[in-house]
Structures are given as C-alpha cells and as structure tokens.
Design an enzyme around this catalytic site. Structure first.
Site, mmCIF file in Angstrom:
data_model
loop_
_atom_site.group_PDB
_atom_site.id
_atom_site.type_symbol
_atom_site.label_atom_id
_atom_site.label_comp_id
_atom_site.label_asym_id
_atom_site.label_seq_id
_atom_site.Cartn_x
_atom_site.Cartn_y
_atom_site.Cartn_z
ATOM 1 C CG ASP A 15 -1.785 1.224 1.349
ATOM 2 O OD1 ASP A 15 -2.465 1.540 0.354
ATOM 3 O OD2 ASP A 15 -1.806 1.890 2.403
ATOM 4 C CB SER A 16 0.225 4.814 -0.471
ATOM 5 O OG SER A 16 -0.817 4.935 0.482
ATOM 6 C CB CYS A 78 -3.321 0.421 -2.373
ATOM 7 S SG CYS A 78 -3.325 2.148 -2.849
ATOM 8 C CD GLU A 157 0.541 6.633 5.661
ATOM 9 O OE1 GLU A 157 1.718 6.501 6.020
ATOM 10 O OE2 GLU A 157 -0.175 5.664 5.352
ATOM 11 C CB CYS A 189 -9.339 4.952 0.805
ATOM 12 S SG CYS A 189 -7.670 5.247 1.448
ATOM 13 C CG HIS A 191 -4.813 5.061 4.543
ATOM 14 N ND1 HIS A 191 -4.345 4.540 3.365
ATOM 15 C CD2 HIS A 191 -3.712 5.500 5.215
ATOM 16 C CE1 HIS A 191 -3.021 4.659 3.316
ATOM 17 N NE2 HIS A 191 -2.617 5.231 4.433
HETATM 18 N N1 DGL Z 1 -4.789 3.190 1.049
HETATM 19 C C1 DGL Z 1 -4.783 3.505 -0.325
HETATM 20 C C2 DGL Z 1 -6.129 3.340 -0.987
HETATM 21 O O1 DGL Z 1 -6.797 2.437 -0.669
HETATM 22 C C3 DGL Z 1 -4.001 4.709 -0.736
HETATM 23 C C4 DGL Z 1 -4.350 6.002 -0.130
HETATM 24 C C5 DGL Z 1 -3.383 7.078 -0.568
HETATM 25 O O2 DGL Z 1 -2.185 6.863 -0.488
HETATM 26 O O3 DGL Z 1 -3.865 8.137 -1.015
HETATM 27 O O4 DGL Z 1 -6.531 4.063 -1.840
#
Ligand code: DGL
Length: 276
Positions: A15-16, A78, A157, A189, A191
């Site tokens: 993931d990011s 992600c 984050e 997302c 997150h």
């Molecule tokens: N967690 C990721 C997603 O599901 C990336 C969020 C991001 O880095 O903007 O989109």
C-alpha cells in the site's frame, strides 16, 4: 497441501502506507502460518494525490522487489494502486496472481434500500476510469455519489485518528452524501476503516458503512495453497522512516516488537518515480 519447503515462498502485500494493514491483519488471522511481507511506500504517500504514471511506476518497483523476495501472490492492498496500476502489473507478470482492492459496488447495490449509495475514496480513485466502469457495470439503477477525500490519508499516516481537524474534514466530505440521502456508504480506501467511527458519526446511525478488506483477504486465501512445514513470518518494510512506522504499528495495531526495515527501489523505474 504442497510439500514445497522453499523458505522464500511468501505473499507480498503493499500500500502507499499504513492503509493496507487493514487487509494484512485479516490475512494474518485467516492464514496464521503463511509468510507475509508488507511494503508501505510511506515516502510516497499519499498515492491519492499522484498521477497515474507515478502510481504505476511505484507499484511496478514495489512488485519487482516483492517478487525478488519470493512473493508468489501479490495483494494490492490499495484502491488507488488497483485503480491505476493493476492492469500494468498483470501485463508485466502474467503468471503471477494479483488480488486487487476495489470498492464493493456490488455488495452496496445489494445492501441499499433506497437506491442511493455513497463512495468515499482518494481523489485519484474517484477520478479513475476503472471506478467509473465498475459503477456502470454494477449500479445500473442506483445513484452513486462519489466523493474524493483529499487530506484524510495524510492525517492517518501522521497518526491522527481522531483530532477535531480530522473530524471537520470527514464531516465536509460526508456532507454531499448526507445531502443525497444515501443509506449505504463504501469506504473506498484501505486507510478509511482506521477511522470508521468518524465516518459513521458524520453520516449518522442510519447509514450502513461497508468495507472491503475482509473480502480481499478471503480472495487471497482462496488463491493460496498452504504448504507443509511452513514457518509463519511477517516482514515489514517501508520507504519512509522505519522507527516512525514501528511506533505507528505498535500504537494503532498493538503489534509490539516488530522489526521494520528500510526499503528503496533498486530499479530505474522506481528511482525515476521518486524524482517526478
Ligand atoms: N490506502 C490507499 C487506498 O486504498 C491509498 C491512499 C493514498 O495513499 O492516497 O486508496
């Protein structure tokens, strides 16, 4: 059960940043003996503000590394990387199975009673052709209100899961969904489940929130053949500061004593992306 005793056979997850841990913790519970490697591209988060080309370059560099480490299955934990890079990954590694993460439009269509669905996602996911196609395919008679939520991932984050500023931001992004009267909302997302109570509070108790990470983990389990003598392992790597990520993991997930390693892309692809 296979008898392949290769010590390097593992599942690579990326993931990011920390969002993919919502998928990884499910995967860990479902496959307690599997060797798992998680890569957080923290130095490059959030992906949601990046161009499709950058997201693709990072995803390719990360996958190259995961494959070198022995990954035989890649979980793209992600939504943003799935929206913009999974086709390129599959084209580059045609024999390698990939599990992507996409908003559960189909389950939302099944769950809604009034035909109005909200979708909260990163700006890049919200703008993607892949999401548009997914909605057109599955929500033929429903209204789907898509809201890009810039700034939310940055705060998560940084370890902010409940500040007044974050609540204001969440409220702002939920306003169009409230106005549209949605009865079902998707956390698009990985997150976002980390701050699920904030979304629920902003949308109200009558809106059903749907998350996707359990289904993603199940899909990965379905593609994975456990093998005899498997020694469970969890390796965590980050392109950011390992100490900061280690503290985040201990504080938020309660996983103590994990050794987080630093990672930088070796390929020109990834290096190019860092300077874009
Ligand atoms: N967690 C990721 C997603 O599901 C990336 C969020 C991001 O880095 O903007 O989109």
């Amino acid at each position: 059960m296979q008898t392949d005793l290769s010590p390097r056979r593992e599942i690579g997850v990326f993931d990011s940043g920390v969002g993919g841990f919502t998928v990884l913790r499910e995967l860990r519970a479902m496959l307690p003996t599997a060797r798992l490697r998680y890569l957080a591209d923290t130095a490059y988060a959030p992906y949601g503000n990046r161009s499709p080309e950058e997201i693709q370059a990072r995803s390719i560099a990360i996958t190259e590394h995961l494959v070198e480490c022995g990954a035989e299955l890649i979980v793209v934990a992600c939504n943003t990387a799935t929206a913009h890079a999974i086709d390129a990954l599959r084209a580059r590694w045609p024999a390698l199975p990939f599990v992507g993460t996409e908003p559960g439009i189909k389950p939302a269509v099944a769950a809604t009673r009034n035909g109005r669905i909200g979708l909260l996602a990163t700006p890049a996911t919200a703008a993607s052709a892949r999401l548009r196609a997914l909605i057109e395919r599955h929500a033929t008679r429903q209204e789907v209100v898509v809201q890009g939520c810039a700034g939310v991932v940055d705060r998560i984050e940084a370890g902010d899961l409940d500040s007044p500023g974050l609540r204001d931001l969440v409220n702002l992004y939920c306003e169009p969904l409230r106005r549209a009267g949605v009865d079902t909302a998707l956390l698009g997302c990985t997150h976002y489940p980390l701050i699920e109570p904030l979304w629920q509070a902003a949308l109200g108790p009558n809106v059903e929130l749907l998350r996707i990470e359990t289904a993603v983990a199940r899909r990965a389990v379905g593609l994975w053949t456990p093998f005899l003598g498997e020694e469970p392992a969890l390796d965590i790597e980050t392109s950011g500061d390992p100490a900061i990520l280690g503290t985040w993991i201990a504080t938020v997930l309660g996983w103590q004593g994990l050794d987080v390693q630093a990672w930088q892309p070796a390929s020109r692809n990834g290096q190019h992306a860092l300077t874009v």
